[in-house]
Design a protein around this motif. Structure first.
Motif, short mmCIF file in Angstrom:
data_model
loop_
_atom_site.label_atom_id
_atom_site.label_comp_id
_atom_site.label_asym_id
_atom_site.label_seq_id
_atom_site.Cartn_x
_atom_site.Cartn_y
_atom_site.Cartn_z
N GLY A 20 -6.96 13.68 -48.06
CA GLY A 20 -6.29 12.86 -49.07
C GLY A 20 -4.97 12.27 -48.61
O GLY A 20 -4.19 11.78 -49.43
N GLY A 21 -4.71 12.29 -47.30
CA GLY A 21 -3.44 11.74 -46.80
C GLY A 21 -3.44 10.22 -46.84
O GLY A 21 -4.49 9.59 -46.94
N SER A 22 -2.23 9.64 -46.74
CA SER A 22 -2.18 8.17 -46.77
C SER A 22 -1.84 7.56 -45.41
O SER A 22 -1.82 6.34 -45.26
CB SER A 22 -1.22 7.69 -47.85
N ALA A 87 -7.68 15.03 -54.27
CA ALA A 87 -6.54 15.38 -53.42
C ALA A 87 -5.26 15.46 -54.24
O ALA A 87 -5.16 14.87 -55.32
CB ALA A 87 -6.38 14.34 -52.31
N GLY A 88 -4.28 16.18 -53.70
CA GLY A 88 -2.97 16.27 -54.35
C GLY A 88 -1.93 15.47 -53.58
O GLY A 88 -2.25 14.77 -52.61
N ARG A 89 -0.66 15.62 -53.99
CA ARG A 89 0.41 14.81 -53.40
C ARG A 89 0.66 15.19 -51.93
O ARG A 89 0.88 14.35 -51.09
CB ARG A 89 1.69 15.01 -54.23
N ARG A 90 0.65 16.53 -51.67
CA ARG A 90 0.84 17.01 -50.29
C ARG A 90 -0.44 17.68 -49.82
O ARG A 90 -1.28 18.04 -50.64
CB ARG A 90 1.96 18.08 -50.26
N ARG A 91 -0.54 17.89 -48.48
CA ARG A 91 -1.71 18.61 -47.94
C ARG A 91 -1.86 19.95 -48.67
O ARG A 91 -2.97 20.36 -49.02
CB ARG A 91 -1.52 18.82 -46.43
N PHE A 92 -0.74 20.65 -48.88
CA PHE A 92 -0.75 21.94 -49.58
C PHE A 92 -1.48 21.81 -50.93
O PHE A 92 -2.31 22.64 -51.28
CB PHE A 92 0.70 22.41 -49.79
N ASP A 93 -1.16 20.76 -51.69
CA ASP A 93 -1.76 20.59 -53.03
C ASP A 93 -3.25 20.28 -52.92
O ASP A 93 -4.05 20.76 -53.74
CB ASP A 93 -1.07 19.45 -53.80
N ARG A 180 -8.43 36.09 -49.93
CA ARG A 180 -7.06 36.24 -49.42
C ARG A 180 -6.32 34.91 -49.38
O ARG A 180 -5.15 34.82 -49.77
CB ARG A 180 -7.10 36.83 -48.02
N ILE A 181 -6.99 33.88 -48.88
CA ILE A 181 -6.29 32.58 -48.79
C ILE A 181 -6.10 31.99 -50.19
O ILE A 181 -5.10 31.31 -50.46
CB ILE A 181 -7.00 31.62 -47.79
N LYS A 182 -7.03 32.29 -51.10
CA LYS A 182 -6.85 31.82 -52.48
C LYS A 182 -5.62 32.48 -53.11
O LYS A 182 -4.82 31.83 -53.78
CB LYS A 182 -8.11 32.12 -53.31
N GLU A 183 -5.48 33.78 -52.84
CA GLU A 183 -4.31 34.51 -53.35
C GLU A 183 -3.02 33.91 -52.75
O GLU A 183 -2.05 33.65 -53.45
CB GLU A 183 -4.45 35.98 -52.95
N ALA A 184 -3.05 33.66 -51.42
CA ALA A 184 -1.85 33.13 -50.75
C ALA A 184 -1.48 31.75 -51.32
O ALA A 184 -0.30 31.43 -51.49
CB ALA A 184 -2.10 33.04 -49.25
N TYR A 185 -2.48 30.95 -51.64
CA TYR A 185 -2.21 29.60 -52.15
C TYR A 185 -1.77 29.59 -53.61
O TYR A 185 -1.54 28.53 -54.18
CB TYR A 185 -3.42 28.68 -51.91
N PHE A 193 5.73 25.62 -45.22
CA PHE A 193 4.26 25.65 -45.26
C PHE A 193 3.69 24.39 -44.61
O PHE A 193 3.27 23.45 -45.28
CB PHE A 193 3.76 25.76 -46.70
N THR A 194 3.68 24.35 -43.27
CA THR A 194 3.18 23.15 -42.58
C THR A 194 1.69 23.26 -42.28
O THR A 194 1.09 22.30 -41.81
CB THR A 194 3.95 22.91 -41.27
#
Ligand SMILES: Nc1ccn([C@@H]2O[C@H](COP(=O)(O)OP(=O)(O)OP(=O)(O)O)[C@@H](O)[C@H]2O)c(=O)n1
Ligand SMILES: C[C@](O)(CO)[C@H](O)COP(=O)(O)O
Length: 250
Positions: A20-22, A87-93, A180-185, A193-194
């Motif tokens: 979802g990046g631009s 997609a969200g605003r950032r990769r994290f989202d 685990r990754i769901k919990e972390a997110y 958080f890069t």
């Protein structure tokens, strides 16, 4: 779009491709994942490189490109194995939203849409190591020197040489046990958080480092499109041979 996919009894491999990046650093008219290399979009090359190694794919895309992506998936015969999320605003989202449709009890890899030259051997190794250890990430040793720039630019000197043997470049796919990754997110976003491991590190420390191949570049700037064309022109067989040679020498 966001309905949870059901896990079955053996360990399934899920793959999230945040797409979802631009492409601000690329500066092209289209987001870089939709730029064509050798007649196909970079996103299609990426999906082709990974689809045979996983059971399900979750693609986080901007809604504006939904029709293009659905057409591409139909052509590739993958429509029933790929789930689209917004997609969200950032990769994290984008990753945080995509994780909502991934069940517990599976392995989930997260791979940039713009790394089309990842090796199948590295993908498999990352899933195997994550299953054994908890999480796994492909890394590359540094082949050039590094300098550290202190924040104030003065102390003890404007820049310092550092020991590069303590550092690795971090690539994708980054693979985890899904719960685990769901919990972390669930943590709120931090600037540090890069990637996905940096989110995971806040809660867990069991991360395996898998040697990566040089070719797994992230196409980010216009000059990397040139390298992309070059890598495509080297046949798949030749790349496979070079990958095997590299992995067996470590
Ligand atoms: N809101 C965002 C931002 C990034 N990404 C994805 O994260 C990966 C790595 O991001 P990057 O290379 O930074 O892509 P862009 O954000 O498109 O690039 P730029 O920062 O130059 O705009 C890419 O697959 C990109 O599509 C995403 O899914 N959602
Ligand atoms: C996730 C990543 O590709 C690992 O190397 C990288 O951190 C993404 O960085 P970007 O600046 O968001 O492209």
């Amino acid at each position: 779009m966001e309905q949870v996919i059901t896990a079955s009894d053996h360990i399934k491999r899920y793959l999230i491709i945040p797409s979802g990046g631009s492409g601000v650093r690329m500066g092209a008219e289209l987001p870089k994942q939709y730029i064509r290399l050798g007649g196909k979009t970079i996103l299609q090359h990426t999906i082709e490189a990974l689809a045979k190694h996983v059971d399900y794919i979750v693609l986080g895309i901007s809604y504006d490109y939904r029709i293009i992506v659905e057409d591409m998936l139909q052509t590739m015969g993958l429509a029933d194995r790929v789930h689209l999320t917004v997609a969200g605003r950032r990769r994290f989202d984008t990753v945080q939203r995509a994780l909502r449709v991934v069940p517990d009890g599976v392995l989930v890899g997260i791979h940039d849409a713009v790394r089309p030259f990842v090796s199948g051997a590295v993908v498999n190794k990352c899933y195997e190591e994550a299953q054994r250890v908890g999480a796994a990430v492909p890394v590359l040793q540094l082949t050039e020197s590094l300098r550290y720039l202190p924040e104030d630019g003065k102390q003890p000197q404007p820049s310092q040489a550092i020991n590069r043997s303590h550092y690795r470049l971090v690539r994708t796919p980054q693979v985890f046990w899904s719960e685990r990754i769901k919990e972390a997110y669930q943590q709120p976003f931090q600037e540090s958080f890069t990637d996905d491991c940096s989110v995971y590190d806040q809660l867990y420390s069991d991360l395996a480092l898998v040697p990566d191949t040089t070719e797994n570049i992230k196409i980010t700037t216009p000059d990397q499109l040139y390298w992309g064309e070059h890598l495509l022109s080297i046949s798949r067989q030749e790349r496979l041979r070079l990958t095997k040679k590299l992995l067996s020498s470590r």
